[in-house]
Design an enzyme around this catalytic site. Structure first.
Site, PDB file in Angstrom:
ATOM      1  CB  ALA A  63      -0.886  -0.020   1.236  1.00 62.40           C
ATOM      2  N   GLY A 108       0.532  -4.940   1.038  1.00 59.86           N
ATOM      3  CA  GLY A 108      -0.659  -5.014   0.190  1.00 59.86           C
ATOM      4  C   GLY A 108      -0.402  -5.760  -1.116  1.00 59.86           C
ATOM      5  CD  GLU A 111      -2.332  -7.321   3.259  1.00 62.95           C
ATOM      6  OE1 GLU A 111      -1.978  -6.195   2.827  1.00 62.95           O
ATOM      7  OE2 GLU A 111      -2.871  -7.476   4.360  1.00 62.95           O
ATOM      8  CD  GLU A 131       1.608  -5.372   6.050  1.00 61.25           C
ATOM      9  OE1 GLU A 131       2.392  -6.292   6.353  1.00 61.25           O
ATOM     10  OE2 GLU A 131       0.937  -5.390   5.007  1.00 61.25           O
TER      11      GLU A 131
END
Ligand code: DAK
Length: 263
Positions: A63, A108, A111, A131
């Site tokens: 992200a 992300g 993910e 993270e």
């Protein structure tokens, strides 16, 4: 769209995240454009989707940290929801989605690859959930999908340590289905997608639904889900034509793509 491209090769749709300068990091705009790209797929024509990143270095490096750095609690939740809604759309998309992972798949990025049905990666791919090193938890389903895909113990190890792993280790723990060279990656993904596209489309869709829905419930309920989706196939032109071809020993026809059509 600025950061996402969509092209069609035969019956395969290729969605490319194209924000190379930021290693294809997912900001709000990329998430919105990806959503638009999936909504735009002609599901009568297309049989399989490939999701990849532009360039040779990165699939998705996570992200967008720049965008996330200034988010309030409420904005963080809204950003998480935007990603989660999209990733769930990919996971439950009626057509199979193959992630062709061409480099970094971090946070992300890991993910979004896990929301796809199948992952093929290049030998320079790197996976990880970094993270906790950034003071947050995985926010796009990483704690849930990694634990289901590999094992709870391995997922906990990777998430708590924030350690990145290379392609060979990702393959060893079952995170990816196949590792190929960077040059071969798209050909290999297209080959697999074409193989899927050559099979009866309603049956393929029902298999995806049976596996996904069945994994959410206990075995007694899961078997009922399978029975229903198996039964559904019996009123399709696909099933009638494919079985008739087999019985007529028409090898030519048996190998042909049967139409996507209910009787
Ligand atoms: N975000 C924004 N920009 C990124 C980025 C990212 N994740 N990753 C790379 N970039 C940008 C870099 O800032 C750099 O930009 P410029 O400086 O050129 O403008 C450019 O891409 C090239 O990166 P590097 O210069 O760093 O390239 P290197 O080869 O040296 O290093 C790297 C590559 C992938 C090892 C490194 O860029 C890196 O460590 N990137 C960050 C990887 C990372 O930590 N990813 C996980 C992000 S966290 C949630 C919702 C979502 C999430 C969590 C919670 N909720 C709302 C609850 C998800 C979190 C994440 O994904």
């Amino acid at each position: 769209m600025e950061f996402v491209t969509y092209e069609v090769k035969d019956r395969v749709g290729i969605i490319t995240i194209s924000r190379e300068k930021a290693l294809n990091a997912l900001n709000s705009q990329v998430l919105e454009e990806l959503n638009e790209a999936f909504d735009g797929v002609d599901q009568n024509e297309i049989r399989c989707i490939i999701l990849t990143g532009a360039g040779e270095k990165s699939f998705v490096a996570g992200a967008d940290i720049g965008e996330m750095s200034s988010l309030s609690k409420a904005e963080g939740e809204a950003f998480g929801k935007k990603g989660n809604d999209l990733f769930r759309k990919i996971e439950t998309f009626p057509l199979p989605v193959i992630a062709a992972v061409n480099g970094f798949a971090l946070g992300g990025g890991c993910e979004i690859s896990m929301s796809c049905d199948i992952r093929i990666c290049s030998d320079n791919a790197v996976f990880g959930q970094p993270e906790v090193g950034l003071g947050i938890t995985p926010g796009f389903g990483g704690t849930q999908r990694l634990a289901r895909l590999v094992s709870p113990g391995m997922a906990k190890q990777l998430i708590y340590t924030a350690r990145n792993i290379k392609a060979d280790e990702a393959y060893r723990i079952g995170l990816v289905n196949k590792v190929v060279s960077a040059e071969e990656l798209m050909d290999e993904a297209l080959k697999m997608a074409s193989g899927i596209a050559a099979n009866a489309p309603i049956a393929v869709r029902n298999c995806k639904k049976a596996i996904n829905d069945g994994l959410q419930v206990d075995m007694d309920k899961a078997i009922v889900i399978e029975e229903k989706l198996f039964g559904d196939c019996f009123e399709t032109e696909d099933q009638k034509a494919a079985m008739a071809n087999f019985l007529e020993k028409d090898k030519e026809k048996k190998l042909k793509v049967v139409p996507f059509k209910n009787c």
